[in-house]
Design an enzyme around this catalytic site. Structure first.
Site, short mmCIF file in Angstrom:
data_model
loop_
_atom_site.label_atom_id
_atom_site.label_comp_id
_atom_site.label_asym_id
_atom_site.label_seq_id
_atom_site.Cartn_x
_atom_site.Cartn_y
_atom_site.Cartn_z
N ASP A 77 23.72 -11.38 4.90
CA ASP A 77 24.01 -12.39 3.87
C ASP A 77 25.53 -12.56 3.69
OD1 ASP A 77 23.49 -14.17 1.66
OD2 ASP A 77 23.94 -12.50 0.31
N MET A 121 8.98 5.10 4.23
CA MET A 121 9.09 3.68 3.87
C MET A 121 10.32 3.44 3.00
SD MET A 121 6.83 2.61 5.77
CE MET A 121 7.42 0.93 5.52
N GLU A 122 10.68 4.44 2.19
CA GLU A 122 11.88 4.31 1.36
C GLU A 122 13.12 4.24 2.26
OE1 GLU A 122 9.23 6.10 0.64
OE2 GLU A 122 8.71 5.23 -1.32
N LEU A 181 0.81 -1.21 0.00
CA LEU A 181 0.00 0.00 0.00
C LEU A 181 0.84 1.26 0.00
CD1 LEU A 181 -2.81 -1.21 2.38
CD2 LEU A 181 -2.58 -1.50 -0.08
N CYS A 182 2.12 1.11 -0.25
CA CYS A 182 3.05 2.23 -0.30
C CYS A 182 2.95 2.90 -1.68
CB CYS A 182 4.46 1.66 -0.07
SG CYS A 182 5.79 2.84 -0.06
N HIS A 183 2.86 4.23 -1.69
CA HIS A 183 2.74 4.96 -2.96
C HIS A 183 4.07 4.99 -3.72
CE1 HIS A 183 -0.73 6.60 -0.80
NE2 HIS A 183 -1.24 6.79 -2.00
#
Lengths: 167, 167, 167, 167, 167, 167
Positions: free
Chosen positions: E128, E113-114, E77-79
Site C-alpha cells: 500500500d 495462523m497468527e 475457523l481459526c481459534h
C-alpha cells in the site's frame, strides 16, 4: 435485481455481494421490532430499573445503536453504509419487552439489516442482563415493519389479524 | 450469583460487568436455537441451494461462527472468553429454517451468549440473503436449550407441551 | 523487564510486543481516573440527566466498559487478555465530571491499559454528548491510581498536596 | 441543533444518534491536541528514539491514525463517516510530549471526535510504551483547537491567557 | 487430528471449528515469512526510509503486530487465543523486502495462523505504501518456517536447493 | 500524487494518510489474484469438497468478502470507503488454488487494497483449513491485475511471458 431468485447468489449458486454502484444515493429509512419474552416477574424487574436508573434498557439501547453501525461487519453479504441516525426504543408489556429500532441514511442501499441487527443485539443484551433471574426467556418476532426509499419503494408489514403476521 | 436480582446491576442500579476472577476455569457448553420463518417457496429455494452448492446456509454458518467469537464485543456486559469450538447447523422445514449453535470452552464463565449470538447472526444472514424474495420473514424462537458446566450446573429447557415453552 | 529502558523497543530500537509467556497467570487489578473539565452549566446538565434518566453517564459507562475489552486492539503493543470485571463510575463536581475505572483479571499481564482506555473512552463519550452546548471542554488528569498483582507488586499513586489533583 | 440542551438526548432524556440525513456533505476539518506529562528523563528517552529509529512516536502515530477511523465504533452516538486524511504529529518538550491530530473529510457531520480520539489513543500508546520506566505519567489537555466547515462554521479555541483555557 | 482429511470439515463436509477444549495449554511458537517483490528502485526507496525515519517498515511492523491479534477475527475457523509475544522484522534485498513474524503463546492451539496473518498484513501495508511508485509489486512466498509446541511437536520447513527460496 | 516518491510519507518521512478530499467520487474497480500452492493430493481434497458441499471454498469466499470490507481497518494508511460489490472466485489447478477478487465502488479513492486484502485473507483461510493435511503450502502471486477509474486511469498487469511478471 431479479424477483425470481436469491440475488445474493450468482447464477452458479456462489455467494456474492450484489453490485449497488449503478444506483444513486437516496434517503432511506427502515423500522424493525423484536420481543424478548420473559416471566412477568422479570419484566417488572426491568420496568423498575427503567423507572429509577434505567440501566437494563439504557445498556440495551447503546448496544443496539452500536450494532446498527456494525451490521455489514457481522452479515457477510450486507453492504457497508454510513448510518445517518438510529433510534432504539422499548415498550414493556406483562410478558415481554419490545425493542423498536429506526435507522435512516442517504445511500445506495437500504437499512433493513441495520434496523434488524440493532433490534437483535438490543434483545440479546436484555437477555444477557436478565438471564441470572430467568433462563427461559425467548427472543422472537424480529421483523421488518416499514421501509421507505430506494427503487422498490415503500413497504409496510401487514398488521396483525390479516393472516400474514405470525405473531 | 443471586437469584433475587439482576446481577449486571450494582445495588445502585448501575451497569457493571460481574467479577468472574474468583471462579476456576472449567469446561462449559451451551446449545441454542433460532428459527427463520418464511414462505414455503423461500424455504424450498434455500433447500435447493443446500442440495447443490449450499451457499445460503454455508454463508450463514460462517457468519454464526464468526459472531460467536464476537459476542463480548457486541453485548456490553458479556465477558470475553476464548471459544474452544463452535458448531452451527441447520434444519429446513416447510415454513422455517432452524439454526442450532453449540459452543464449548474451558473458562470462568459460560457460553450461553456466544451460542445465542451465533444463532441470531446466522438467522440475520439467512434473512439478508432471502429478503429479495420474501420480505415478510420473521426471526424467532431464539433461546437456550442446554447449558452444562459452571457452578449452576446443567440446565435443559423444558420441551414443548409442558407449558413452559412459549413457541 | 529492565528498569533501564523502554521494554517495548528491542536493543535496536524496533517496536516489539514483550514476551509474557514465561509468567504465571495471577490476579491483577488496576484503578484509573480521568476528568472532563467543562462549564458549570454543562456539569449541571449532566447532573440533571444523572438524576432523572442518567443517559449521558449511562452511555459513557457502557462505552468505557466496551473500550476496556478493546484496549489491545487499539494500542499496538498492548497484550490481549480476558477481562474478569470492569466497573466504571462517575463523580460530578462543579467544573468537571470525574470518571473512575477499575478492571480485574487473572492473567500474565496487568490491566493498567484497560483501565486507562476505559477512562479515556468514557471521557470522550461525555465530551461527544456535551459538545453541542460546550465546545471548550478539556479532558485531562488521565492517570493510573492503583495497581496490584504481578511481579512488580502494588503501586499506589502518590497524593500531591490535598490529594485530589495529580497533575 | 439546539444551543439549549444536549442534542444526543431526546426530549425524554433517552440517548439517540442525531439525524444528519437532512444535511449536505461538505468539507470539514478538525484539529485536536493532547499532552502526555512525564519525567524529563522519560521525554529524553522518547526523544532519543525519535532521533534514531523513532519507534515510540512511529507506533503512536499509527495507533492514532487507526483510532481516527474507529471513532464511531468506540463512541456510541458518534456518526460513522469516511475520513479523507489524518495527520498525527508530535512535539517533545521537557516535561511532556504533545500530540496533534488533524482530520479532514467531505461528509454530513464534523470530525472533532475523530481528531480527539486520534489524540487520545496516540497518547495512550505513548503511555503504554513508557510505563515500564515512568508509572506516574498523566495524560491531559485533550481538547479541540480548531474546526472548520459545517453549519456552525469555524471554531478556534481561545489561546492561553484569556481565561478560557484551563491548561 | 486426523492425517487423513480436512479437520475443519465434519464428516458431512460442513465447516466447523475443531474442538480444542480437551487439550492442555502449553507453550507454542511459530515463525513465518513473506516477501514483497518490487523494482530495485522501490526497495532502495524503502531502504532509504529505513535508514532515516524508517516509516514504511515501522508502519508495516505495527500493522503486522495488530493483525496477529486479529487472526481469529479474520479467518473463520481459526481459534481465538491470547498472544504472548509478537516480533515482526524485515530484510531488504535488491528485488524484495522480506517480512518475518514470530509469535508465541501459552494456549490450547498453535499460532501458525497468527504468524502467517502478521506476515500477510505487513506485506500488504508495504504494498500500500509503495504502490504509488511501483504498481507491479507481487506478494509471495508466504509460508510457515517453524512451529514448536503442541501434540504434533516441532516442524521445520525443509530447505529446498540453496535454502533461501521455499517456492 | 507525485510519481517521484512514497506519497504515504510526508517530506520529513513521517507516515500520513494522503488527503483525498479534493477528489470527486467516481466509479472504480480493481481485480487481484493470489495462489495457494499445495500438494496435488491437497488440491484434490479441496476439489472434492468443491464438488459436494464446497465448504473450503465457501468459507474462504466469505472470509475474503468480509476482509475486503475491513481493508482500511487492517492497513494503517488505507482510506476507508464503502464497497459497492465484491466477487471472490476460485480456480483449482493441479498444484495450486487460485483466488480472484473483484471489488467495485463509487468513491474518492481506489479499491486495490480491498481486492488485495480479499485475496490474501481468502488464501489464508484455505491455508488454515488445509494445514492439517499439508503443512508445506505456500501463498504467493498476490498481485493487482486490473484497475479502472480515478485520475490515473486504467492499469492492466502485463501478461506472463513479456518479462514483467515475476511468477
Amino acid at each position: 435485481m431479479s424477483d425470481h431468485g436469491l440475488t445474493h447468489l450468482d447464477p452458479l449458486g456462489r455467494a456474492r455481494m450484489v453490485d449497488v454502484t449503478p444506483k444513486e444515493p437516496s434517503h432511506r429509512r427502515a423500522l424493525a421490532r423484536a420481543r424478548v419474552f420473559m416471566q412477568p416477574e422479570t419484566t417488572s424487574l426491568v420496568a423498575r430499573g427503567a423507572l429509577s436508573k434505567g440501566d437494563v434498557l439504557s445498556v440495551a439501547r447503546v448496544a443496539g445503536i452500536q450494532a446498527a453501525k456494525r451490521a455489514s461487519d457481522l452479515i457477510p453479504l450486507c453492504h457497508p453504509l454510513l448510518i445517518g441516525s438510529v433510534l432504539v426504543n422499548f415498550r414493556i408489556e406483562d410478558s415481554y419487552v419490545e425493542v423498536e429500532a429506526q435507522v435512516e441514511t442517504v445511500d445506495r442501499t437500504g437499512v433493513e439489516m441495520e434496523a434488524m441487527t440493532a433490534c437483535s443485539v438490543a434483545a440479546l443484551t436484555i437477555y444477557d442482563m436478565c438471564k441470572s433471574v430467568d433462563r427461559s426467556m425467548v427472543i422472537g418476532d424480529i421483523t421488518l415493519w416499514e421501509k421507505t426509499g430506494g427503487r422498490s419503494g415503500t413497504y409496510r408489514r401487514a398488521v396483525e389479524g390479516d393472516g400474514t403476521d405470525p405473531t
